[in-house]
Design a protein around this motif. Structure first.
Motif, PDB file in Angstrom:
ATOM      1  N   GLN A 194       0.823  -1.204   0.000  1.00 18.21           N
ATOM      2  CA  GLN A 194       0.000   0.000   0.000  1.00 18.21           C
ATOM      3  C   GLN A 194       0.865   1.265   0.000  1.00 18.21           C
ATOM      4  O   GLN A 194       0.548   2.246  -0.677  1.00 18.21           O
ATOM      5  N   VAL A 195       1.961   1.232   0.753  1.00 20.19           N
ATOM      6  CA  VAL A 195       2.859   2.389   0.780  1.00 20.19           C
ATOM      7  C   VAL A 195       3.490   2.602  -0.595  1.00 20.19           C
ATOM      8  O   VAL A 195       3.604   3.737  -1.074  1.00 20.19           O
ATOM      9  N   ARG A 196       3.905   1.519  -1.245  1.00 18.57           N
ATOM     10  CA  ARG A 196       4.492   1.646  -2.577  1.00 18.57           C
ATOM     11  C   ARG A 196       3.499   2.230  -3.572  1.00 18.57           C
ATOM     12  O   ARG A 196       3.860   3.047  -4.431  1.00 18.57           O
ATOM     13  N   ARG A 197       2.265   1.824  -3.480  1.00 18.16           N
ATOM     14  CA  ARG A 197       1.241   2.398  -4.350  1.00 18.16           C
ATOM     15  C   ARG A 197       1.089   3.896  -4.082  1.00 18.16           C
ATOM     16  O   ARG A 197       0.954   4.694  -5.016  1.00 18.16           O
ATOM     17  N   LEU A 238       4.600  10.433  -6.683  1.00 15.11           N
ATOM     18  CA  LEU A 238       5.681  10.822  -7.587  1.00 15.11           C
ATOM     19  C   LEU A 238       5.165  11.165  -8.976  1.00 15.11           C
ATOM     20  O   LEU A 238       5.752  11.999  -9.672  1.00 15.11           O
ATOM     21  N   GLY A 239       4.090  10.514  -9.401  1.00 11.33           N
ATOM     22  CA  GLY A 239       3.520  10.819 -10.711  1.00 11.33           C
ATOM     23  C   GLY A 239       4.353  10.279 -11.849  1.00 11.33           C
ATOM     24  O   GLY A 239       5.336   9.553 -11.664  1.00 11.33           O
ATOM     25  N   ALA A 240       3.977  10.692 -13.035  1.00  9.51           N
ATOM     26  CA  ALA A 240       4.607  10.151 -14.246  1.00  9.51           C
ATOM     27  C   ALA A 240       6.039  10.636 -14.422  1.00  9.51           C
ATOM     28  O   ALA A 240       6.798  10.069 -15.203  1.00  9.51           O
ATOM     29  N   SER A 241       6.439  11.699 -13.712  1.00  8.23           N
ATOM     30  CA  SER A 241       7.782  12.249 -13.901  1.00  8.23           C
ATOM     31  C   SER A 241       8.863  11.381 -13.280  1.00  8.23           C
ATOM     32  O   SER A 241      10.050  11.547 -13.576  1.00  8.23           O
ATOM     33  N   LYS A 264       9.446   0.417  -5.997  1.00  5.96           N
ATOM     34  CA  LYS A 264      10.290  -0.583  -5.349  1.00  5.96           C
ATOM     35  C   LYS A 264      11.742  -0.129  -5.239  1.00  5.96           C
ATOM     36  O   LYS A 264      12.488  -0.613  -4.393  1.00  5.96           O
ATOM     37  N   ASP A 265      12.155   0.796  -6.115  1.00  5.87           N
ATOM     38  CA  ASP A 265      13.511   1.329  -6.024  1.00  5.87           C
ATOM     39  C   ASP A 265      13.652   2.298  -4.859  1.00  5.87           C
ATOM     40  O   ASP A 265      14.762   2.515  -4.360  1.00  5.87           O
ATOM     41  N   MET A 266      12.553   2.904  -4.457  1.00  6.64           N
ATOM     42  CA  MET A 266      12.588   3.849  -3.354  1.00  6.64           C
ATOM     43  C   MET A 266      12.337   3.141  -2.018  1.00  6.64           C
ATOM     44  O   MET A 266      13.029   3.420  -1.039  1.00  6.64           O
ATOM     45  N   LEU A 267      11.355   2.261  -1.980  1.00  6.82           N
ATOM     46  CA  LEU A 267      11.096   1.463  -0.782  1.00  6.82           C
ATOM     47  C   LEU A 267      11.543   0.046  -1.114  1.00  6.82           C
ATOM     48  O   LEU A 267      10.787  -0.772  -1.624  1.00  6.82           O
ATOM     49  N   ARG A 268      12.825  -0.218  -0.862  1.00  9.81           N
ATOM     50  CA  ARG A 268      13.460  -1.446  -1.335  1.00  9.81           C
ATOM     51  C   ARG A 268      13.319  -2.586  -0.333  1.00  9.81           C
ATOM     52  O   ARG A 268      13.338  -2.380   0.876  1.00  9.81           O
ATOM     53  N   THR A 269      13.213  -3.789  -0.878  1.00 10.95           N
ATOM     54  CA  THR A 269      13.273  -4.989  -0.057  1.00 10.95           C
ATOM     55  C   THR A 269      14.739  -5.317   0.174  1.00 10.95           C
ATOM     56  O   THR A 269      15.542  -5.330  -0.754  1.00 10.95           O
TER      57      THR A 269
END
Length: 227
Positions: free
Chosen positions: A23-26, A32-35, A41-46
């Motif tokens: 849900q956080v990734r969504r 962030l939008g289309a830009s 997943k690159d920002m909130l990485r496993t």
């Protein structure tokens, strides 16, 4: 998991946490939008043992606040009071209420909230001190009145309030402020005001000219008055 559930997570904690991360990734994707060039997943990485929010710290309000506060401190140490006051004000202007006021704080977040609030109060004191040294005592009175009401046992704020009152020609109210502080400390903690505050009271009673000294070439106003 400790932040969410403490030391007794439910059996479904791992699955529930994975759902929260999704849900956080969504939410990140929408924000962030289309830009944005990369997926959430690159920002909130496993990573091993959990997840990592990988963002540039310079993009956060906390970083900006702490950078401006440090610039203000350094300017003050150089005797550059106008820039110091401006930096402190800019740092405080980033706040829009209490830290993480809309987040239910567990143990870990609670510690960070306490750290941020203490840092904010320290910068606020430094800004008051700087403005006193710049001779802006009259303009500080409404703010110091509210702050001493909110922090009824914070001696340094009361000292600044007493000095601002005295410099504004309201010496009797400055002495009444000391009496109010003393009453609160005695009733709540069973202690007298510190020797520094008592020294300030005596300095006001004898109209010590040191209390009225301002400018970059003299010690900090409160410290000079209480020396």
């Amino acid at each position: 998991m400790e932040e969410l559930w403490g030391t007794q997570p439910p059996a479904s904690a791992l699955t529930t946490l994975q759902t929260y991360i999704l849900q956080v990734r969504r939410g990140i994707t929408v924000a962030l939008g289309a830009s944005h060039n990369g997926p959430a997943k690159d920002m909130l990485r496993t990573c091993y043992g959990g997840y990592l929010l990988d963002v540039d710290p310079t993009h956060t309000d906390v970083y900006a606040f702490e950078r401006l506060a440090e610039e203000g401190k350094r300017a003050c140490e150089r005797g550059e009071l106008e820039p110091a006051s401006a930096h402190f004000r800019q740092a405080l202007d980033l706040w829009r209420g209490d830290a993480l006021v809309d987040v239910h704080a567990g143990m870990r977040i609670g510690m960070e909230v306490a750290r941020l609030e203490e840092s904010r109060l320290g910068v606020l004191e430094a800004r008051m001190e700087t403005d006193l040294r710049l001779g802006r005592h009259a303009g500080l009175l409404p703010e110091l009145s509210a702050l001493t009401a909110r922090h009824p046992m914070h001696e340094n704020l009361w000292a600044q309030f007493m000095i601002a009152l005295h410099r504004s020609g309201r010496t009797s109210q400055a002495l009444e402020a000391f009496i109010k502080l003393r009453r609160t400390l005695v009733n709540e903690l069973g202690v007298e005001p510190s020797a520094r505050l008592q020294h300030l009271q005596h300095a006001i009673l004898r109209a010590d000219p040191g209390i009225d000294r301002i400018g970059p070439d003299v010690p900090a106003a409160v410290s000079a008055a209480l020396a």
